[in-house]
Design a protein around this motif. Structure first.
Motif, mmCIF file in Angstrom:
data_model
loop_
_atom_site.group_PDB
_atom_site.id
_atom_site.type_symbol
_atom_site.label_atom_id
_atom_site.label_comp_id
_atom_site.label_asym_id
_atom_site.label_seq_id
_atom_site.Cartn_x
_atom_site.Cartn_y
_atom_site.Cartn_z
ATOM 1 N N ASN B 291 20.363 -51.055 -94.105
ATOM 2 C CA ASN B 291 20.460 -49.603 -94.265
ATOM 3 C C ASN B 291 21.388 -48.979 -93.238
ATOM 4 N N SER B 295 23.793 -46.536 -95.001
ATOM 5 C CA SER B 295 23.602 -45.107 -94.757
ATOM 6 C C SER B 295 24.898 -44.438 -94.330
ATOM 7 N N GLU B 298 29.344 -43.822 -97.887
ATOM 8 C CA GLU B 298 29.093 -43.191 -99.188
ATOM 9 C C GLU B 298 29.660 -44.040 -100.326
ATOM 10 N N ARG B 301 27.617 -47.055 -101.215
ATOM 11 C CA ARG B 301 26.368 -46.618 -101.837
ATOM 12 C C ARG B 301 26.598 -46.229 -103.294
ATOM 13 N N GLY B 347 20.330 -44.249 -100.619
ATOM 14 C CA GLY B 347 20.363 -44.063 -99.170
ATOM 15 C C GLY B 347 19.002 -43.682 -98.623
ATOM 16 N N PRO B 348 18.987 -42.931 -97.525
ATOM 17 C CA PRO B 348 17.720 -42.617 -96.850
ATOM 18 C C PRO B 348 16.683 -42.010 -97.787
ATOM 19 N N TYR B 351 15.464 -45.674 -99.911
ATOM 20 C CA TYR B 351 15.110 -47.005 -99.391
ATOM 21 C C TYR B 351 13.629 -47.309 -99.574
ATOM 22 N N VAL B 508 14.028 -48.027 -91.757
ATOM 23 C CA VAL B 508 15.095 -47.402 -92.541
ATOM 24 C C VAL B 508 15.419 -45.998 -92.063
ATOM 25 N N HIS B 511 12.975 -40.391 -93.588
ATOM 26 C CA HIS B 511 13.151 -40.217 -95.018
ATOM 27 C C HIS B 511 13.815 -38.863 -95.291
#
Lengths: 99, 645
Positions: B291, B295, B298, B301, B347-348, B351, B508, B511
């Motif tokens: 992650n 993260s 972009e 991802r 992403g966040p 995860y 991770v 959130h």
């Protein structure tokens, strides 16, 4: 001491032997020509030995004589064997070992 | 193993994980027990035949107990201290680099440990019954133990090199187990296919790890996570894409998805453990574990999300058309892992939900695979659903447990799948409308194909082959089914108070809250509506009609494409295999024409010249003598030239 006559004689003998080996067909004659060349070189060796006043050339001449004697024994035996099997002493007839 | 420079100030991690201390022995034992079991069973030979399966089960159950002990210990610690490391040994030292074998135990590893050993134990027990009549059962358990050990190495390794070790280990175990019935050419071919396609993904992992090492000077998770912010965007994206390639191979994601359906040639417990619950989710683990890379990039991802969307739809469509019960489930696995990959790509915000869905999916899909195995057991190993029908009376327990798994996967509350899939759909909509739509449509298609599977197998009319007498499986097989059914039903409890999200925060990061324009309740209702629609369509088109025993030949283009697995193999054949062949053929022509031409031409020219020279050997002694003389004359002339020049 003037070595020239001896060397000239040696050269003449060597040339005769050389031409004989190249031109004659009879194995015995070719063989004798080989001996002639050996003796020509012996003469040269002994001459230079004498001229230089040491014995090295004479020793070499002895070696040549011994080797020549051994060679005669083997060579004549071969010629005899070839003659017995092929009824010919011509060196050109014994030409099976080729390409 | 971490590749850490011996004297490098930059390699000091910002987060200081605590040493595992006395727990380190337990960590080693968790891996060591199954590894020992595998060694004993595979090296012990026939003398272990009698008790081999019992040892196989005992080692994994032992690992499960240790995992529980470790888990509760971690649970008792503060969130900030939930990272334990254990140095084991220095593998080797090369120049200024030290290669060590380190274990990292954190909340992410912890839940994986429970999944692997928990589901693994149940499947081991189940296999005792399923493989009872196989004369190579002991070997089977040896391979299963090997797999569990390798998978535990994968999730406990503290750096990418260690992950790679486990990654290859599970690949090997997968190969051995897919091809377990090697007397079947199809199984042997499927094993090879899985192995070869996985190699493509492995290139991604090895190059990714190498790039990480070049960039950060270490592959250790703690070091890289501390330093990743300082790396360039391009490098991070490249690492992310390489890791995505690795994940695609292992997790059967587009475009490396074709091996998974063939992998169903293996025994059913293998499909449940390796090709549904654990190994195929390793790709998701890799992305979530990385992650700190994803993260920050972009672009990578976005690629992850695209791959996830494509695969979740592809898998679902393939699942709709397959008559082979295991292949239908395999299509479903592909699709569900697509959901996880999609969530990981968010992403966040995603995860934790990726891991949540991974855990619930591990339970309900293993449950359904084992249920399918139980059905096959009763149907004389027939896998064709068109030969099933009305099995709910003949196999009540299998039916009941399968139904729980079914309700879980299509996402009916309160079963596990509802909570996990719902969260993913919500997050997807919050991220991007199209992505959310893909996830929503996928949920509808999932409901359709799973309902079709249920209807064909347990309802509708009997279409059994002659001489088949379906019967309930022995207790040793039904107990694991009940265990997994309970997990499938109760898995949603992990989301109480957002427990799973908080639990994974140390790994991770915080959130990220999604901002959805509609309330989550409305979203859930819409999702349920779509699911209900899928079920209804299946009821109308499958449940209400007579099911032919032979698959109809005259079908629409879509069905034909789905039966051919959306032409994944044909695509590979045309785009990769055939150009490869032509390239190789071209090389062969080049080799024969050019390289061989030079070599053989040289030899031939020498032979030609020699045959001319050979004629000089004419057998006439006098010509030899002349040559001798000429030679002597030349030597003489040369001497004269040297002496008098």
């Amino acid at each position: 001491m003037d070595v020239t006559p001896f060397i000239v004689l040696s050269a003449i003998l060597f040339t005769i032997g050389c031409v004989g080996v190249l031109t004659r067909r009879n194995a015995i004659v070719v063989f004798m020509c080989v001996e002639l060349m050996l003796n020509a070189s012996n003469l040269a060796l002994v001459t230079f030995s004498r001229a230089n006043g040491n014995l090295e050339g004479q020793i070499a001449a002895f070696f040549v004589m011994v080797v020549a004697a051994a060679e005669v024994v083997v060579g004549l035996a071969i010629i005899m064997t070839i003659f017995r099997t092929r009824r010919s002493a011509s060196v050109d007839d014994a030409s099976l070992l080729k390409y | 193993m971490s590749l850490t420079p011996l004297h490098d100030a930059a390699a000091v991690p910002a987060v200081h994980p605590t040493d595992a201390g006395s727990l380190g022995v337990l960590l080693l034992l968790v891996i060591g027990l199954p590894a020992l079991g595998a060694a004993v069973l595979l090296l012990g030979g026939r003398r272990t035949d009698k008790w081999g399966h019992l040892l196989g089960c005992a080692t994994v159950i032992g690992s499960l107990v240790l995992s529980l002990v470790l888990f509760f210990d971690l649970l008792g610690k503060d969130a900030g201290e939930r990272q334990l490391t254990q140095d084991t040994w220095t593998w080797f030292t090369a120049g200024s680099y030290k290669v060590t074998f380190d274990l990292l135990y954190d909340p992410l590893s912890a839940v994986f440990l429970l999944l692997i050993t928990g589901v693994g134990s149940l499947i081991h027990v189940y296999s005792v019954g399923y493989m009872a009549h196989d004369e190579r059962r002991r070997r089977f358990f040896g391979y299963l133990n090997l797999f569990v050990a390798a998978m535990l190495v994968l999730v406990l390794a503290g750096d990418y090199v260690g992950v790679f070790l486990g990654w290859e280990g599970v690949g090997l175990a997968s190969y051995l187990l897919i091809g377990f019935w090697q007397h079947k050419p199809s199984a042997a071919a499927a094993a090879k296919k899985a192995f070869v396609i996985n190699r493509v993904g492995d290139i991604g992992l090895s190059l990714g790890a190498a790039l990480i090492f070049v960039t950060f000077g270490s592959t250790s998770f703690t070091v890289v996570s501390a330093a990743s912010e300082h790396a360039g965007d391009g490098v991070l994206t490249a690492i992310g894409l390489l890791l995505l390639l690795a994940a695609c191979g292992k997790s059967a994601q587009f475009p490396l998805q074709t091996w998974l359906l063939d992998a169903m040639e293996g025994p059913t417990p293998v499909s449940a453990l390796i090709h549904a619950a654990t190994m195929v989710t390793a790709g998701v683990y890799l992305i979530v574990r990385s992650n700190f890379i994803f993260s920050l990039t972009e672009d990578a991802r976005t690629a992850v999300i695209v791959v996830g969307c494509i695969t979740l739809l592809m898998g679902a469509i393939i699942g709709c058309a397959k008559d082979d019960i295991k292949k239908a489930l395999a299509g479903s696995t592909m699709s569900q892992i697509g959901y996880m990959v999609l969530a990981a790509g968010l992403g966040p915000a995603g995860y934790a939900f990726a891991i949540f869905h991974l855990l619930t999916h591990g339970a309900f899909k293993a449950n359904m695979f084992l249920g399918a195995g139980s059905v096959m057991h009763g149907m004389d190993d027939d896998v064709n659903m068109r030969h099933y029908g009305a099995l709910q009376k003949a196999m009540p327990l299998t039916f009941a447990t399968f139904a729980v798994g079914y309700l879980a996967i299509i996402g009916v509350p309160p079963f596990a799948g509802f909570w996990s899939k719902d969260k993913i759909i919500e997050s997807a909509f919050a991220d991007n409308f199209v992505v959310g739509l893909c996830a929503l449509v996928g949920a509808g298609v999932t409901a359709f194909y799973m309902s079709r599977l249920m209807l064909l197998t347990f309802f509708t009319k009997k279409r059994w082959e002659k001489g088949v007498h379906p019967h309930e499986s022995p207790n040793v097989m039904t107990w694991p089914l009940i265990g997994l059914a309970v997990l499938s039903a109760a898995g949603g409890l992990l989301l109480v108070n957002d427990w799973i999200v908080d639990w994974l925060t140390p790994v991770v990061g915080e959130h990220a809250e999604e901002h959805l324009s509609v309330s989550p309740l409305v979203m859930s209702l819409i999702a349920l509506l779509v699911v209900a629609l899928g079920v209804l369509v299946a009821w109308v088109f499958v449940g209400q009609r007579d099911v032919p025993r032979e698959a109809p030949v005259k079908v629409s283009f879509v069905t034909r494409a789905a039966r051919a697995e959306l032409y994944g193999d044909a695509f590979n054949e045309e785009v990769i295999v055939k150009p490869g062949w032509s390239g190789v053929r071209g090389l062969a022509v080049f080799d024969r024409g050019f390289v061989d031409g030079i070599v053989e031409g040289t030899a031939a020219s020498f032979a030609g010249i020699s045959s001319r020279f050979r004629l000089a050997q004419n057998g006439f002694v006098r010509s030899y003598a002349l040559a001798l003389l000429a030679g002597a004359a030349m030597v003489l002339l040369a001497l004269l030239a040297v002496n008098f020049s």
